[in-house]
Design a protein around this motif. Structure first.
Motif, PDB file in Angstrom:
ATOM      1  N   SER A  44       0.834  -1.203   0.000  1.00  0.00           N
ATOM      2  CA  SER A  44       0.000   0.000   0.000  1.00  0.00           C
ATOM      3  C   SER A  44       0.865   1.247   0.000  1.00  0.00           C
ATOM      4  O   SER A  44       0.553   2.231  -0.667  1.00  0.00           O
TER       5      SER A  44
ATOM      6  N   GLU B 242      -9.594  -2.312   2.175  1.00  0.00           N
ATOM      7  CA  GLU B 242      -9.026  -2.861   3.401  1.00  0.00           C
ATOM      8  C   GLU B 242      -8.911  -1.835   4.495  1.00  0.00           C
ATOM      9  O   GLU B 242      -9.071  -2.149   5.659  1.00  0.00           O
ATOM     10  N   GLU B 243      -8.574  -0.618   4.099  1.00  0.00           N
ATOM     11  CA  GLU B 243      -8.371   0.412   5.108  1.00  0.00           C
ATOM     12  C   GLU B 243      -9.418   1.494   4.904  1.00  0.00           C
ATOM     13  O   GLU B 243      -9.904   1.678   3.794  1.00  0.00           O
TER      14      GLU B 243
ATOM     15  N   ASP C 266      -6.942  -1.853  -3.789  1.00  0.00           N
ATOM     16  CA  ASP C 266      -6.248  -2.414  -2.615  1.00  0.00           C
ATOM     17  C   ASP C 266      -7.284  -3.041  -1.681  1.00  0.00           C
ATOM     18  O   ASP C 266      -7.924  -2.357  -0.914  1.00  0.00           O
TER      19      ASP C 266
HETATM   20 MG   LIG Z   1      -2.027  -2.756   2.397  1.00  0.00          MG
END
Ligand SMILES: [Mg+2]
Ligand SMILES: Nc1ncnc2c1ncn2[C@@H]1O[C@H](COP(=O)(O)OP(=O)(O)OP(=O)(O)O)[C@@H](O)[C@H]1O
Length: 444
Positions: free
Chosen positions: A98, A121-122, A166
């Protein structure tokens, strides 16, 4: 009405079976078959015949590569991103995928083109924190979304120059019914994004997690779909990360990018030889391999330890070298150079957590092991010894690609003379030249 078919798919290799099996018939892995529902919609398209074009008449409007602004990434990609291509970046958790891609997006955005980050994911706030740490990523557009349909629709509307997903394992197509990250979902996401990338001209980068054996998770079919597969390696105990191309439709594989993880993000290391080839003079069991990664020669320090063992099967442990290759080198040393290793454990390590696949490093491994076994310092004791060459099964040294470039790199660091297949045609000759304790030896 669409009929729903139950199929069992291997999460490692993508092989399918009509019923559950304990062992995958495709790759032989145990317990990897998972249930998946497939809708057999039965939709037929009426394909009409079309006239093929002459290849020479095809218009090439998009040949220009798009520099990402991260020099080492551009090098591995073969000179920048190709518009409308699909790139898969794999790597272990926490290796810095990332971070790398956010820096690249930041640089693309700064050059005035739209760069979009789809994060599954984030949260947006977490990415903001990372962006603050890296700096210069304020102009990146960000979308927190996991639904495949909306991601594709957004890409078609926004048409950014570069888009990073991502990760591909978080994308979810509702109509498939299986969980995100499953084989069917990952395959569907990749093929839909491929279509959008080609149609809308978006260079798309997918982040993929790797499985326990280091392959990109999800089926191998993903690797066939995409144009380019990059592997991001390095262990968490070292600050260095190595990016390499496993597959590249637009450039050389073997190209290597080296980064250092710092508090301000990943910094490219333009001269990795100084970092990985730094051997202290007078070290027993160390040799410098002049390896070639893609177009770039690189010096790698190889260290070996040989210790007496009472084990019936002595250990041959290699970190950063292929265990099969190490076993072969040990056998050739014993058979053709009379280096007795039958009752000794052999450990070999490539400095800096780097992995070397190239056969040109064989000679350095052999010299390091022989030096460790005899307990003598290779070379003249003032400088480390540099060498390259592939080891043949009959003890001969075979020439490898670009000897001149390798010699030039070694010369740059003052490591001359270099032992190569030109100066020593066999392993015995190389040992004689490199190890002074040999009866007929002369220091190189
Ligand atoms: Mg990552
Ligand atoms: N302040 C910092 N200083 C130095 N290194 C840091 C700092 N913050 C994070 N890191 C490094 O960044 C790494 C995490 O990077 P990143 O989140 O890009 O990895 P990732 O490959 O995307 O992981 P995941 O698979 O979990 O998404 C950490 O392992 C750590 O080494």
């Amino acid at each position: 009405m669409a009929k729903v078919v139950v199929q069992f798919t291997c999460s490692e290799c993508g092989a399918t079976a009509g019923r559950w099996l304990g062992r995958c018939p495709g790759c032989g892995a145990f317990g990897t078959l998972v249930e998946e529902l497939h809708g057999s919609g039965g939709r037929h398209s009426n394909g009409a015949a079309r006239a093929p074009e002459r290849l020479g008449d095809v218009e090439v409007s998009e040949a220009a590569r798009l520099a990402t602004g991260v020099a080492e990434l551009d090098r591995v990609l073969g000179g920048g991103l190709v518009p409308a291509s699909l790139v898969l970046v794999g790597g272990e958790p926490g290796v810095g995928k990332s971070t790398l891609l956010l820096s690249a997006l930041g640089a693309v955005a700064r050059s005035g083109r739209q760069a979009l980050l789809v994060t599954g994911e984030e949260s947006v706030a977490q990415v903001r924190l990372r962006a603050d740490r890296l700096g210069g990523a304020e102009d990146v557009s960000i979308l927190a979304e996991t639904e495949l349909e909306s991601v594709c629709a957004t890409l078609e509307r926004e048409r950014p120059a570069v888009c990073v997903i991502d990760s591909v394992q978080t994308l979810y197509a509702a109509e498939l019914g299986s969980a995100p990250g499953s084989v069917a979902q990952v395959r569907e996401a990749a093929s839909r994004l491929l279509r959008v990338a080609k149609e809308s001209g978006v260079a798309t980068i997918l982040v993929g997690h790797v499985t326990k054996d280091g392959a990109v998770a999800g089926p191998r079919v993903l690797e066939h779909l995409v144009d380019c597969v990059l592997q991001f390696e390095g262990d968490r105990y070292h600050a260095h990360r190595v990016l390499r191309a496993v597959k590249n439709r637009f450039g050389s594989t073997n190209e290597l990018g080296v980064f250092e993880m710092t508090s301000a993000g990943l910094v490219g290391v333009p001269d990795p030889s100084a970092l990985f080839g730094a051997t202290r003079a007078g070290e027993v069991g160390a040799a410098v391999a002049v390896a070639l990664e893609g177009t770039r020669p690189i010096l790698l320090e190889i260290q070996a330890l040989v210790s007496r063992t009472d084990l019936a099967m002595p250990r041959r442990v290699g970190t950063g070298v292929d265990p099969k290759r190490l076993a072969m080198i040990v056998a050739v040393l014993a058979r053709h150079a009379r280096v007795p290793l039958g009752s000794a454990d052999v450990f070999v390590n490539v400095a800096g957590g780097v992995r070397v696949d190239e056969p040109g490093a064989d000679l350095a491994v052999a010299l390091a092991v022989a030096s460790a076994q005899r307990g003598v310092v290779p070379g003249d004791g003032e400088r480390p010894i540099a060498c390259f060459g592939e080891l043949g099964l009959s003890g001969e040294l075979r020439s490898v690609a670009h000897p001149d470039r390798r010699e030039a790199e070694a010369r740059k660091f003052g490591l001359t003379p270099v032992i190569s297949p030109d100066s020593a045609p066999t392993l015995r000759a190389a040992l004689r030249a490199a190890l002074p304790a040999q009866p007929r030896a002369r220091a190189a």
